[in-house]
Design a protein around this motif. Sequence first.
Motif, PDB file in Angstrom:
ATOM      1  N   SER A  28      -2.851 -48.753  24.952  1.00  0.00           N
ATOM      2  CA  SER A  28      -3.369 -49.122  24.694  1.00  0.00           C
ATOM      3  C   SER A  28      -3.683 -48.404  23.037  1.00  0.00           C
ATOM      4  O   SER A  28      -4.442 -48.434  22.173  1.00  0.00           O
ATOM      5  N   LEU A  29      -3.487 -47.584  23.571  1.00  0.00           N
ATOM      6  CA  LEU A  29      -3.574 -46.042  22.236  1.00  0.00           C
ATOM      7  C   LEU A  29      -2.130 -46.060  20.912  1.00  0.00           C
ATOM      8  O   LEU A  29      -1.312 -46.227  21.255  1.00  0.00           O
ATOM      9  N   ASP A  30      -3.391 -45.828  19.927  1.00  0.00           N
ATOM     10  CA  ASP A  30      -1.904 -45.583  19.031  1.00  0.00           C
ATOM     11  C   ASP A  30      -2.005 -44.251  18.393  1.00  0.00           C
ATOM     12  O   ASP A  30      -2.864 -43.963  18.143  1.00  0.00           O
ATOM     13  N   LEU A  31      -0.206 -43.341  18.506  1.00  0.00           N
ATOM     14  CA  LEU A  31      -0.484 -42.685  18.268  1.00  0.00           C
ATOM     15  C   LEU A  31       0.138 -42.194  16.509  1.00  0.00           C
ATOM     16  O   LEU A  31       1.093 -43.119  16.613  1.00  0.00           O
ATOM     17  N   GLY A  32      -0.555 -42.160  15.327  1.00  0.00           N
ATOM     18  CA  GLY A  32       0.002 -42.216  14.359  1.00  0.00           C
ATOM     19  C   GLY A  32       1.172 -41.105  13.974  1.00  0.00           C
ATOM     20  O   GLY A  32       1.537 -40.196  15.416  1.00  0.00           O
ATOM     21  N   LEU A  33       1.457 -40.689  13.282  1.00  0.00           N
ATOM     22  CA  LEU A  33       2.644 -39.852  12.545  1.00  0.00           C
ATOM     23  C   LEU A  33       1.564 -38.163  12.955  1.00  0.00           C
ATOM     24  O   LEU A  33       2.699 -37.507  13.433  1.00  0.00           O
TER      25      LEU A  33
ATOM     26  N   GLN B  14       2.450 -37.943  16.477  1.00  0.00           N
ATOM     27  CA  GLN B  14       3.915 -37.655  17.168  1.00  0.00           C
ATOM     28  C   GLN B  14       4.164 -35.994  16.524  1.00  0.00           C
ATOM     29  O   GLN B  14       5.196 -35.666  17.104  1.00  0.00           O
ATOM     30  N   VAL B  15       3.701 -35.330  15.268  1.00  0.00           N
ATOM     31  CA  VAL B  15       4.472 -34.749  15.034  1.00  0.00           C
ATOM     32  C   VAL B  15       4.052 -34.019  16.227  1.00  0.00           C
ATOM     33  O   VAL B  15       4.251 -32.616  16.431  1.00  0.00           O
ATOM     34  N   THR B  16       2.423 -33.343  16.231  1.00  0.00           N
ATOM     35  CA  THR B  16       2.047 -32.629  17.165  1.00  0.00           C
ATOM     36  C   THR B  16       2.570 -32.456  18.893  1.00  0.00           C
ATOM     37  O   THR B  16       2.935 -32.023  19.187  1.00  0.00           O
ATOM     38  N   ILE B  17       3.030 -33.647  19.513  1.00  0.00           N
ATOM     39  CA  ILE B  17       3.917 -33.801  20.397  1.00  0.00           C
ATOM     40  C   ILE B  17       5.259 -33.525  20.232  1.00  0.00           C
ATOM     41  O   ILE B  17       5.401 -32.558  21.406  1.00  0.00           O
ATOM     42  N   VAL B  18       6.443 -33.013  19.603  1.00  0.00           N
ATOM     43  CA  VAL B  18       7.563 -32.254  18.862  1.00  0.00           C
ATOM     44  C   VAL B  18       6.866 -31.467  18.909  1.00  0.00           C
ATOM     45  O   VAL B  18       7.186 -30.699  19.961  1.00  0.00           O
ATOM     46  N   LEU B  19       6.251 -30.907  18.457  1.00  0.00           N
ATOM     47  CA  LEU B  19       5.431 -29.091  18.363  1.00  0.00           C
ATOM     48  C   LEU B  19       5.230 -28.554  19.692  1.00  0.00           C
ATOM     49  O   LEU B  19       5.785 -27.236  19.736  1.00  0.00           O
TER      50      LEU B  19
ATOM     51  N   VAL C 239      10.295 -39.504  20.664  1.00  0.00           N
ATOM     52  CA  VAL C 239      10.111 -40.175  19.855  1.00  0.00           C
ATOM     53  C   VAL C 239      10.229 -41.680  19.855  1.00  0.00           C
ATOM     54  O   VAL C 239       9.446 -41.559  19.634  1.00  0.00           O
ATOM     55  N   LEU C 240      11.611 -40.862  18.450  1.00  0.00           N
ATOM     56  CA  LEU C 240      11.564 -42.324  18.274  1.00  0.00           C
ATOM     57  C   LEU C 240      12.638 -43.358  18.912  1.00  0.00           C
ATOM     58  O   LEU C 240      12.230 -44.211  18.438  1.00  0.00           O
TER      59      LEU C 240
ATOM     60  N   THR D  93       4.310 -39.507  26.915  1.00  0.00           N
ATOM     61  CA  THR D  93       3.405 -39.203  26.354  1.00  0.00           C
ATOM     62  C   THR D  93       2.820 -40.873  25.632  1.00  0.00           C
ATOM     63  O   THR D  93       2.194 -40.936  25.537  1.00  0.00           O
ATOM     64  N   LEU D  94       3.966 -41.257  24.690  1.00  0.00           N
ATOM     65  CA  LEU D  94       4.433 -42.266  23.644  1.00  0.00           C
ATOM     66  C   LEU D  94       3.764 -43.553  25.245  1.00  0.00           C
ATOM     67  O   LEU D  94       3.428 -44.367  24.805  1.00  0.00           O
ATOM     68  N   PHE D  95       4.675 -43.748  26.176  1.00  0.00           N
ATOM     69  CA  PHE D  95       4.641 -44.694  27.454  1.00  0.00           C
ATOM     70  C   PHE D  95       2.989 -44.645  28.029  1.00  0.00           C
ATOM     71  O   PHE D  95       2.935 -45.705  27.996  1.00  0.00           O
ATOM     72  N   ILE D  96       2.352 -43.618  28.440  1.00  0.00           N
ATOM     73  CA  ILE D  96       1.038 -43.669  28.379  1.00  0.00           C
ATOM     74  C   ILE D  96       0.364 -44.201  27.767  1.00  0.00           C
ATOM     75  O   ILE D  96      -0.659 -45.250  27.615  1.00  0.00           O
TER      76      ILE D  96
END
Length: 448
Positions: free
Chosen positions: A343-348, A351-356, A97-98, A335-338
């Motif tokens: 042009s979708l902005d994923l907030g914090l 991104q926490v949801t992605i990690v979990l 993610v980072l 996930t972040l690349f797609i």
Amino acid sequence: MPWYRKLHWQIILGLLLGLGFGVVAAAEGWGPFVDAWVQPFGTIFITALKLIAVPLVLASLITGVASLSDLRKLSRIGGKTIGIYMVTTAIAVTLGVLLADLIQPGKAFSPALRDDLVSAFGADSQARVADAAAVGERGPLQFLVDAVPENVFAAFGDNANMLQVVVVALLLGIGLVQVPKERGAPVLAFFEGLNDVVIRLVDLVMLLAPIGVFALLADTIVSVAGDDPGRILSLLSGLGWYCLVVLLGLGIHTVVVYPTLLRLFTPLGLKTFFQGIGPAQLVAFSTSSSGATLPVTMERCEEKLGVSEEVSSFVLPLGATINMDGTALYQAVATLFIAQAFSLDLGLGAQVTIVLTAVLASIGTAAVPGAGIIMLVIILESVDVPAAGIALILGVDRILDMCRTVANVTGDATVATVIAASEGQLRPPDLSEDRDRVVATPPQPAVA
């Protein structure tokens, strides 16, 4: 021993020759010849590894558990193993993610290429979405339900059910501890003999490794390129930043995170570790399957790293099932690349949801090629990113799958080494006899 007779050099030579032959075969249109006369040798190699995986896990784990006089030790090893696997997976996902936030590979992605890839791989992506829909309907504890087989013979007949094999072996081992020794001795002797035989079979199968690796890599190149080797270059140029972020994350995790764990918690030298696990990494790279690589990983950890059979027979099969650090990292980046490409902005919070979600999804990811893409669809849907976006990355997925499997297998070996050291069951070959004796002796509790 001359260098050319060492297994890892033979496998590396097979990789290089397979790469070169695959490029030539793609350029000359030899695809049908590769499918008919080269690819079968790779299939035979993978099949032979899978053939001995279940007997190896079953025999080694039963004998390992049966050797324990205190079952509390088994629960302690299991708790530490699962805990470390979850922590390393969380680190891998966070790292992905980072890096994706910092480099933002999707922002440099061409909208025209995006449309072309969606058109080219749209049908395949829809099939993956359908597969993921079935997986997504499972409950959060379904993996525990799946771990207990209804029929042991059905579990033994499918390598994808390795977690079930581990559960059956644990139960049989615990049962042998519970019965009188004279009654359990014949059963234990049978599995000890089976374990010795299977270990020798691993040595025989590995004689095929250079040929199998050559065939697998040549087939991969031809499959990705088709009849146009320039397709690989166009995919890599269009998806270059995405590939770079994934490979950078995998590299950092493999050469920074794992060595740090080894330095902090084991006396094993890094050179000894990577030399010992090298052939398993190469097999993982060529097969893209940590499950198929499992027999090689177990043999190298026991014979070259000094991990006890008791630890390796439990930690490594479990790791091949639930430890998917490389896959989880790739899922986070993808996930972040797609999202960035659309042009979708994923907030914090997203991104926490992605990690979990990636950490939990790694438990249910099968140790076979391409399984991570199905779990990726679930992660995409959890943060409202179009699942059809996987069409953007399918063209290079096979290549990256090979690399992330290397990270998965390296993580399995690292955790096995750490657990063995914590249990006083690590006898590294690069240590002196005195130091080895210290490592092999568990710490004794202080007397009040």
